[in-house]
Design an enzyme around this catalytic site. Structure first.
Site, short mmCIF file in Angstrom:
data_model
loop_
_atom_site.label_atom_id
_atom_site.label_comp_id
_atom_site.label_asym_id
_atom_site.label_seq_id
_atom_site.Cartn_x
_atom_site.Cartn_y
_atom_site.Cartn_z
N ASP A 103 -20.65 -19.82 6.32
CA ASP A 103 -20.86 -19.01 7.53
C ASP A 103 -22.33 -19.06 7.95
OD1 ASP A 103 -18.23 -18.30 7.64
OD2 ASP A 103 -18.50 -16.34 6.67
N TYR A 139 -20.74 -17.95 -6.01
CA TYR A 139 -21.45 -17.16 -5.00
C TYR A 139 -22.24 -16.04 -5.65
CZ TYR A 139 -18.08 -19.21 -1.72
OH TYR A 139 -17.32 -20.07 -0.98
N TYR A 158 -11.90 -16.86 0.95
CA TYR A 158 -12.76 -16.08 1.85
C TYR A 158 -13.40 -14.96 1.04
CZ TYR A 158 -10.51 -18.51 5.73
OH TYR A 158 -10.06 -19.47 6.60
#
Ligand SMILES: [Zn+2]
Length: 389
Positions: free
Chosen positions: A213, A278, A350
């Site tokens: 993103d 992440y 996601y």
């Protein structure tokens, strides 16, 4: 059947006559074939001095095989100093030429080859001899297209491809140009604007192995990409110097491991699916309960989750439920309303929705397991698991 002497009824040069019988006798040129025909027809009609038309009066080739030097100059002008190792020749002849030749060849048993085929081969040989470059059908650097009717040439230069990995240190930068904003910095423009200048190309495209993103940083070992540069003048240039220039530009993008690549690597890179790690800064409405969050993280690790397409991307993606595996979730630390966690997840998860639950569209979510709403404040990709390190 036909008489060879009927060939004399047409206005054909020696080469074009020979080409009518191109599939007879291997290892000889159409010119040689034409000479045998001239002799045979001379005998048949009792005229040892019989000769075919001059090439410029030939109703098929109109002398194009004697114009190689002019064509060469036209092509070189179009190439204009561009770097290449291999080339291919194609050609366009008038419909009239093609039809006339087909009719004549049909009359004599259809064992000829087309003028196009001979022209491409012969001009290819000539061009190769003059330039020292290699004629190649397979992915040539240059495709030369000669218009034999109007005597002009066009040259198509194959794109050059550069493989690499990028890191992005900003939370306001999209990967590619046109979707989000045509003018601002993008990963594509920061990398492409430097490389296109080294190549002296006309345009560039970044083909990424997935994308993050706009507000997500891409750290660690970087994301793979192939940058395509159209119409490059140079196919080889100093990638080390280009790397240093990109990395010193202060635009918040770094590249590593740049190397020249082939076109098929574009689809290879785009199709790759790697697990990712992440680092997430998450935030709650109230002080984070460390024990409860730690339990929620443990609970999520090793589970399959079900994610219906998030509302924020629903316009671009089809609405369906995906199953994704969450390998590991580690609580790094808690401070007031915030906490830092590290998540290892399957490609295509996601992460924002994994944390906030997306109104029940992702199940289970960290918010659900924790028992009150959690959101991601900052997100970084810190590793793409390519199995190389
Ligand atoms: Zn001819």
């Amino acid at each position: 059947m036909f008489q060879l002497s009927e060939l004399a009824n047409y206005h054909l040069c020696k080469r074009c006559s020979g080409r009518v019988f191109a599939y007879h006798g291997h290892g000889i040129s159409n010119l040689d074939r034409g000479e045998y025909l001239r002799f045979a027809i001379g005998c048949e009609i009792g005229d040892p001095d019989f000769s075919f038309s001059d090439p410029e009066n030939c109703q098929v080739c109109h002398g194009i095989f004697d114009r190689f030097e002019d064509l060469y100059d036209l092509v070189m002008k179009k190439i204009d100093g561009a770097q290449y190792k291999t080339f291919l020749v194609g050609s366009v002849f008038s419909e009239d030429t093609i039809r006339t030749e087909e009719e004549i060849q049909k009359r004599f048993g259809s064992t000829g080859e087309s003028i196009k085929k001979e022209f491409n081969r012969e001009f290819g040989k000539y061009f190769s001899a003059r330039t020292g470059k290699e004629y190649s059908q397979d992915n040539p650097d240059l495709t030369i297209m000669v218009n034999a009717e109007y005597l002009f040439a066009e040259v198509k230069i194959r794109s050059v491809y550069i493989y690499g990995k990028y890191r992005k240190f900003r939370r306001d930068m999209p990967q590619t140009r046109w979707i989000h904003r045509p003018d601002g910095d993008t990963v594509e423009s920061v990398i492409g604007s430097v490389l296109v200048r080294y190549a002296e190309g006309t345009n560039y495209y970044l083909h990424g192995s997935g994308r993050e993103d706009v507000d997500v940083r891409m750290l660690g070992n970087g994301r793979e990409f192939v940058l395509e540069i159209e119409n490059p003048k140079y196919r080889e240039f100093d990638l080390r110097a280009a790397t240093l220039e990109i990395n010193a530009s202060g635009n918040g993008v770094e590249v590593l491991d740049l190397r020249f690549a082939e076109r098929n690597e574009v689809s290879e890179v785009k199709l790759e699916k790697h697990n990712k790690v992440y680092d997430a800064l998450i935030v709650s409405d109230s002080p984070v309960d460390e024990k409860r969050l730690s339990d929620a993280c443990l609970n999520l690790a090793g589970k399959n989750i079900y994610q219906r397409t998030p509302l924020r991307v629903a316009q671009r993606r089809s609405d369906l439920v995906r199953t994704r595996h969450i390998d590991q979730v580690d609580l790094v630390g808690v401070s007031g309303n915030e906490a830092e966690i590290v998540i290892s997840a399957e490609a295509g998860t996601y992460i924002k929705e994994l944390v906030n639950g997306d109104g029940g569209r992702t199940k289970p979510s960290l918010s659900e397991l924790y028992g009150s709403p959690l959101n991601i404040k900052e997100l970084d990709v810190i590793k793409i698991c390519r199995g190389e390190d």
